[in-house]
Design a protein around this motif. Structure first.
Motif, PDB file in Angstrom:
ATOM      1  N   GLN A 111      -6.977   9.753  -8.255  1.00 35.33           N
ATOM      2  CA  GLN A 111      -5.657  10.287  -8.588  1.00 35.33           C
ATOM      3  C   GLN A 111      -5.173   9.813  -9.955  1.00 35.33           C
ATOM      4  N   MET A 165       0.833  -1.214   0.000  1.00 40.89           N
ATOM      5  CA  MET A 165       0.000   0.000   0.000  1.00 40.89           C
ATOM      6  C   MET A 165       0.861   1.253   0.000  1.00 40.89           C
ATOM      7  N   ALA A 180       0.694   9.149  -5.927  1.00 41.45           N
ATOM      8  CA  ALA A 180       1.058  10.561  -5.744  1.00 41.45           C
ATOM      9  C   ALA A 180       1.706  11.143  -6.999  1.00 41.45           C
ATOM     10  N   LYS A 238      -8.563   1.652  -0.300  1.00 42.08           N
ATOM     11  CA  LYS A 238      -7.866   2.787  -0.913  1.00 42.08           C
ATOM     12  C   LYS A 238      -8.065   2.890  -2.419  1.00 42.08           C
ATOM     13  N   ARG A 273      -9.827   6.070  -3.848  1.00 41.07           N
ATOM     14  CA  ARG A 273      -9.003   7.281  -3.745  1.00 41.07           C
ATOM     15  C   ARG A 273      -7.906   7.272  -4.811  1.00 41.07           C
ATOM     16  N   TRP A 274      -7.273   6.113  -5.009  1.00 38.02           N
ATOM     17  CA  TRP A 274      -6.214   6.036  -6.013  1.00 38.02           C
ATOM     18  C   TRP A 274      -6.767   6.251  -7.414  1.00 38.02           C
ATOM     19  N   GLY A 291       0.800   3.912  -2.897  1.00 39.16           N
ATOM     20  CA  GLY A 291       0.540   5.309  -2.536  1.00 39.16           C
ATOM     21  C   GLY A 291       1.575   6.249  -3.141  1.00 39.16           C
ATOM     22  N   THR A 292       2.838   5.807  -3.152  1.00 35.81           N
ATOM     23  CA  THR A 292       3.895   6.604  -3.785  1.00 35.81           C
ATOM     24  C   THR A 292       3.640   6.749  -5.280  1.00 35.81           C
TER      25      THR A 292
END
Length: 156
Positions: free
Chosen positions: A100, A59, A67, A93, A96-97, A63-64
């Motif tokens: 992005q 995760m 971003a 998650k 949310r990803w 997440g990196t």
């Protein structure tokens, strides 16, 4: 001496075969990586992990990547079906990803040949790091870093 890759025994007989290691779990290096194709450009990004790979580490890695993403164009990450790729916290998650611009897709079971990064790992381990027994974890790490540099990997 080459390490034992696989062994077999008659079903119901014997005990699991254990291969002794020099340093135990402290001598294990894992890589998490992403292999991106942008037209003719190929990008390899990796993160080194010691010990066992966990869902939390996956995760953090995703997440990196998220971003760095933008909603247009989208980024698709293809994952195999390892348990740490499919945990409940990871699934929370995903929405949310996707906002992005990072989308997760899973390979069918038993289909590593469809995952392009498997060819990269095979090249790294089979050609760029052919010595299978290092005298220390530091020596193993140095060989790994050298092989990754040849592949043009970026550490994230």
């Amino acid at each position: 001496m080459l390490s034992v890759g696989a062994t077999w025994s008659r079903r119901g007989s014997g005990q699991p075969f254990k291969v002794p290691t020099r340093w135990g779990s402290a001598g294990r290096l894992n890589l998490m990586g992403s292999y991106s194709l942008h037209g003719n450009q190929q990008d390899l990004e990796v993160r080194e992990r010691q010990g066992t790979c966990t869902g939390e580490q996956v995760m953090a890695y995703l997440g990196t990547l998220a971003a760095q993403c933008t909603p247009d164009p989208i980024t698709v990450v293809v994952l195999d079906n390892a348990p740490f790729h499919k945990g409940a916290k990871l699934r929370e998650k995903i929405a949310r990803w996707e906002e992005q611009g990072l989308y997760l897709r899973y390979l069918p079971p038993y289909a590593p040949f469809l995952n392009l990064i498997e060819g990269v790992w095979r090249q790294l381990k089979g050609i760029l790091m052919p010595r299978r027994c290092s005298d220390s974890v530091g020596e193993l790490r140095a060989a790994l870093v050298t092989g990754l540099k040849v592949l043009g990997a970026k550490f994230i």
